[in-house]
Each structure stands twice: as structure tokens, then as C-alpha cells.
Design a protein around this motif. Sequence first.
Motif, PDB file in Angstrom:
ATOM      1  N   TYR A 162      -1.962  -5.656  -4.510  1.00 33.79           N
ATOM      2  CA  TYR A 162      -1.695  -4.496  -3.924  1.00 33.79           C
ATOM      3  C   TYR A 162      -1.694  -3.432  -4.785  1.00 33.79           C
ATOM      4  O   TYR A 162      -2.262  -2.129  -4.395  1.00 33.79           O
ATOM      5  CB  TYR A 162      -0.250  -4.560  -3.290  1.00 33.79           C
ATOM      6  CG  TYR A 162      -0.019  -5.607  -2.296  1.00 33.79           C
ATOM      7  CD1 TYR A 162      -0.958  -6.026  -1.625  1.00 33.79           C
ATOM      8  CD2 TYR A 162       1.240  -6.118  -2.124  1.00 33.79           C
ATOM      9  CE1 TYR A 162      -0.919  -7.339  -0.694  1.00 33.79           C
ATOM     10  CE2 TYR A 162       1.611  -7.042  -1.135  1.00 33.79           C
ATOM     11  CZ  TYR A 162       0.645  -7.738  -0.501  1.00 33.79           C
ATOM     12  OH  TYR A 162       0.734  -8.785   0.588  1.00 33.79           O
ATOM     13  N   GLU A 163      -1.425  -3.554  -6.014  1.00 32.15           N
ATOM     14  CA  GLU A 163      -1.488  -2.382  -6.974  1.00 32.15           C
ATOM     15  C   GLU A 163      -2.855  -2.166  -7.096  1.00 32.15           C
ATOM     16  O   GLU A 163      -3.316  -0.928  -7.475  1.00 32.15           O
ATOM     17  CB  GLU A 163      -0.826  -3.097  -8.356  1.00 32.15           C
ATOM     18  CG  GLU A 163      -0.812  -1.852  -9.404  1.00 32.15           C
ATOM     19  CD  GLU A 163      -0.240  -2.300 -10.822  1.00 32.15           C
ATOM     20  OE1 GLU A 163      -0.105  -1.549 -11.849  1.00 32.15           O
ATOM     21  OE2 GLU A 163       0.065  -3.504 -10.781  1.00 32.15           O
TER      22      GLU A 163
ATOM     23  N   GLY B 288      -5.914   7.076   1.881  1.00 30.89           N
ATOM     24  CA  GLY B 288      -4.567   7.264   1.122  1.00 30.89           C
ATOM     25  C   GLY B 288      -3.515   8.249   1.453  1.00 30.89           C
ATOM     26  O   GLY B 288      -2.805   8.474   0.540  1.00 30.89           O
TER      27      GLY B 288
ATOM     28  N   THR C 118       0.097   6.485   1.316  1.00 30.45           N
ATOM     29  CA  THR C 118       0.439   5.643   0.286  1.00 30.45           C
ATOM     30  C   THR C 118       1.517   6.253  -0.615  1.00 30.45           C
ATOM     31  O   THR C 118       1.870   5.984  -1.732  1.00 30.45           O
ATOM     32  CB  THR C 118      -0.764   5.687  -0.744  1.00 30.45           C
ATOM     33  OG1 THR C 118      -1.227   6.770  -1.180  1.00 30.45           O
ATOM     34  CG2 THR C 118      -1.978   4.736  -0.040  1.00 30.45           C
TER      35      THR C 118
ATOM     36  N   ARG D 204      -4.056   0.183  -4.281  1.00 33.90           N
ATOM     37  CA  ARG D 204      -3.180   1.577  -4.480  1.00 33.90           C
ATOM     38  C   ARG D 204      -4.136   2.307  -5.465  1.00 33.90           C
ATOM     39  O   ARG D 204      -4.487   3.390  -5.328  1.00 33.90           O
ATOM     40  CB  ARG D 204      -1.814   1.353  -4.856  1.00 33.90           C
ATOM     41  CG  ARG D 204      -1.001   0.924  -3.783  1.00 33.90           C
ATOM     42  CD  ARG D 204       0.396   1.248  -4.077  1.00 33.90           C
ATOM     43  NE  ARG D 204       0.933   0.714  -5.364  1.00 33.90           N
ATOM     44  CZ  ARG D 204       1.616  -0.243  -5.654  1.00 33.90           C
ATOM     45  NH1 ARG D 204       1.694  -1.243  -4.441  1.00 33.90           N
ATOM     46  NH2 ARG D 204       2.090  -0.782  -6.821  1.00 33.90           N
ATOM     47  N   GLU D 205      -4.601   1.682  -6.593  1.00 39.29           N
ATOM     48  CA  GLU D 205      -5.466   2.385  -7.673  1.00 39.29           C
ATOM     49  C   GLU D 205      -6.876   2.907  -7.078  1.00 39.29           C
ATOM     50  O   GLU D 205      -6.985   3.887  -7.394  1.00 39.29           O
ATOM     51  CB  GLU D 205      -5.443   1.416  -8.801  1.00 39.29           C
ATOM     52  CG  GLU D 205      -4.117   1.220  -9.621  1.00 39.29           C
ATOM     53  CD  GLU D 205      -4.431   0.222 -10.781  1.00 39.29           C
ATOM     54  OE1 GLU D 205      -5.444  -0.298 -10.883  1.00 39.29           O
ATOM     55  OE2 GLU D 205      -3.496   0.175 -11.627  1.00 39.29           O
TER      56      GLU D 205
ATOM     57  N   LEU E 276       0.830  -1.098   0.118  1.00 38.83           N
ATOM     58  CA  LEU E 276       0.068   0.170   0.215  1.00 38.83           C
ATOM     59  C   LEU E 276       0.774   1.232  -0.001  1.00 38.83           C
ATOM     60  O   LEU E 276       0.505   2.219  -0.407  1.00 38.83           O
ATOM     61  CB  LEU E 276      -0.790   0.043   1.288  1.00 38.83           C
ATOM     62  CG  LEU E 276      -2.045  -1.176   1.265  1.00 38.83           C
ATOM     63  CD1 LEU E 276      -2.705  -0.856   2.517  1.00 38.83           C
ATOM     64  CD2 LEU E 276      -3.082  -0.896  -0.123  1.00 38.83           C
TER      65      LEU E 276
ATOM     66  N   ASP F  92       6.932  -2.153  -3.744  1.00 37.18           N
ATOM     67  CA  ASP F  92       6.703  -3.567  -4.095  1.00 37.18           C
ATOM     68  C   ASP F  92       7.894  -4.344  -4.114  1.00 37.18           C
ATOM     69  O   ASP F  92       7.774  -5.564  -3.802  1.00 37.18           O
ATOM     70  CB  ASP F  92       6.312  -3.527  -5.621  1.00 37.18           C
ATOM     71  CG  ASP F  92       4.892  -3.041  -6.109  1.00 37.18           C
ATOM     72  OD1 ASP F  92       4.088  -3.019  -4.850  1.00 37.18           O
ATOM     73  OD2 ASP F  92       4.410  -2.706  -6.851  1.00 37.18           O
TER      74      ASP F  92
ATOM     75  N   ALA G 121      -6.230   5.473  -4.698  1.00 36.56           N
ATOM     76  CA  ALA G 121      -5.874   6.844  -5.470  1.00 36.56           C
ATOM     77  C   ALA G 121      -7.201   7.317  -6.082  1.00 36.56           C
ATOM     78  O   ALA G 121      -7.381   8.494  -6.126  1.00 36.56           O
ATOM     79  CB  ALA G 121      -4.778   6.568  -6.293  1.00 36.56           C
TER      80      ALA G 121
ATOM     81  N   GLY H  97       3.629   1.696  -1.506  1.00 33.97           N
ATOM     82  CA  GLY H  97       4.114   1.566  -2.886  1.00 33.97           C
ATOM     83  C   GLY H  97       5.677   1.129  -2.828  1.00 33.97           C
ATOM     84  O   GLY H  97       6.239   1.272  -4.196  1.00 33.97           O
TER      85      GLY H  97
END
Length: 311
Positions: free
Chosen positions: A271-272, A293, A296, A275-276, A244, A248, A279, A246
Motif C-alpha cells: 500500500y505504501e 490521488g 489519498t 501511495r508513493e 490508499l 495503515d 503521489a 494513508g
Amino acid sequence: MSRPLSASRFLELKLNPSLPTLARTTRVALLAPLAAALLATGCASNHFVTPQPAAATHLPDAQADMHVAESALEAGDTQLAVSLFEKQLKTDPQSKAAQLGLGDAMYQTGDLARAGVLYARVAVVAPDDARAMLGLARVALRQRRLDEAEKRYRVLLAAHPEQAVAAEGLGSTLDLEGKHAQAQAVYRAALQQHPEVAGLKADLGLSLILAGDVRAGANVLLDVAGLPDAPPQARENLALAYGLLGNDQAAKRILVTDMPADSAEDNLRFYEQLRERLATATRDTGDARSAGGAQTQPVSAASVAPVGVLR
């Protein structure tokens, strides 16, 4: 193990169908790891009551069978445990020890209905039996009867405040209900008595992540994830936090210690997606904090350490 959003969305709608769309979107995303970590494994799954031996009037062979059954249960050999507990119940249908042992075995195999019946039978004749109380609470939680689970865990914790497993169960229930602040208070109070219990720290870290304080959750998890006896959930939760945030690379290094590389890649893709979604929620509201967020921003790989605080 990948954590599909569909299951978490179902769980979220079950818990809070009246939440505003934005809040539900964020909480759905964050509840997915919780559903996998708690419901799939069965939170607070280890009973804390010393197994009750067969009554002295029973034959020595029956006593030996009971001890072997309890040992098999602790070792995860449920097939052997079930056969021996059922054998004992044929000899003595009223045996509390056999009913509780068989209930625990049924719980481990996922037969929650039968486990609940066995625990309830003991509770009828011994309402203060801690093992039966714990069993009924665990079954209610796994069946997502969260109001009942919370009540049962509160009674259990009040009667046995010294038992970390009762605090873990109550905290997990509160987290599933979205009562993260209450859950964190339970974990912290229990940690004052049991600072050595890694599971409590793992749960606290996950609770902070679910509440949107990802960096604080990672800080808690860093203190426990590198310990030799740390539960796998602590590492999984820390990987989620880094995902979360960022980072990875850090998340993958943690994941591959417990799973194949392909499964780790599945988690990274998940996880990506989180995050999207976070966001998008942040852009829609202009309020990063409320959408979870605020934390993040990417974290450099250099900040990863076995223990300590993120800086």
C-alpha cells in the motif's frame, strides 16, 4: 498475500498497451489488487444452476455417485468429485451432468483448457444450458480473453437477469477492461434485485477504488466488511482503501483477521508503494483527480467502524 507490481504491470500492458504513460502507471498500481482478488480466486466461481441428477434410466448407484460428486464439488473436495464424475462418464460418455460437474471440478483445480472443452461439449448440444454458458464465460475471463468473456457474460445475464453470479462476472470483466463506470452500473442494478449479496457490494467497492474514488469505495465496503458472512475479499478491499487513504493502522487491523501478521505487513508495504506512485503521478501532472490521488489524504483511526459512512 502480497501483490507484486510485476504481475499487475503485465496484466495492464495486456489490457491497454496504448495508454499514456501516466495513466498506465496509475492504473497498473490500482489493478494489482484486482488481479489478485479476481484472477487468483476466479471471479463468479460458484455455479448457480441446480446440479442435474443422473438420468432415471441409470442405475441407482450411478445416481448416488452423482449426488456425492456434486456435494464433494460444493465442499471443495475436487479429488473425490473428479473421480466420481469420470466414473460416470465412463458409464455414460454423453452425460451432461457429469460433463458439467467435471468441468466445474477442472475449473476449480485450474485446468482451464480441459474445463473449457467439457463446457463446450455441452454447449454444442444444449446452447442454452446456463451452467455451460457460465463455465465458458468463467474460463474466458480466467484466460484473460476479456472481449469473449464480456460477450458471454452479457448473453448469460440477459438470459438470467435474476442471477447475481452473472452480474458479478460481467462487472468483474468490465473492471478488468478498465470500464469501471459500466461495471458499477452492473453492480448497482444487480444490488437492486439482490441487496443481500455481499459479493456484489465488495465488487462495487473495489470498482470505485480502481476508478480513483477511494473514499466512496471505502464507504460501500464498510457496509459489508463487518457482516458475519462477509467474503474475505470485502475486508481485503477495505484494507486496500484504508491503505490508499494513508491509514495503515486501520488497514492492519482488518488484514490480521484473515492472515498472519507478516503477510499483513507485506500488504502494508505494498500500500505504501501504491501511495508513493500515486503521489508521484499527482506531482507530475498537477491533477490529483486524474491520477487517482485526490482521495489519498490520511484518515484518522477513529473513523474506522464496522458499518456506516466515512466522515
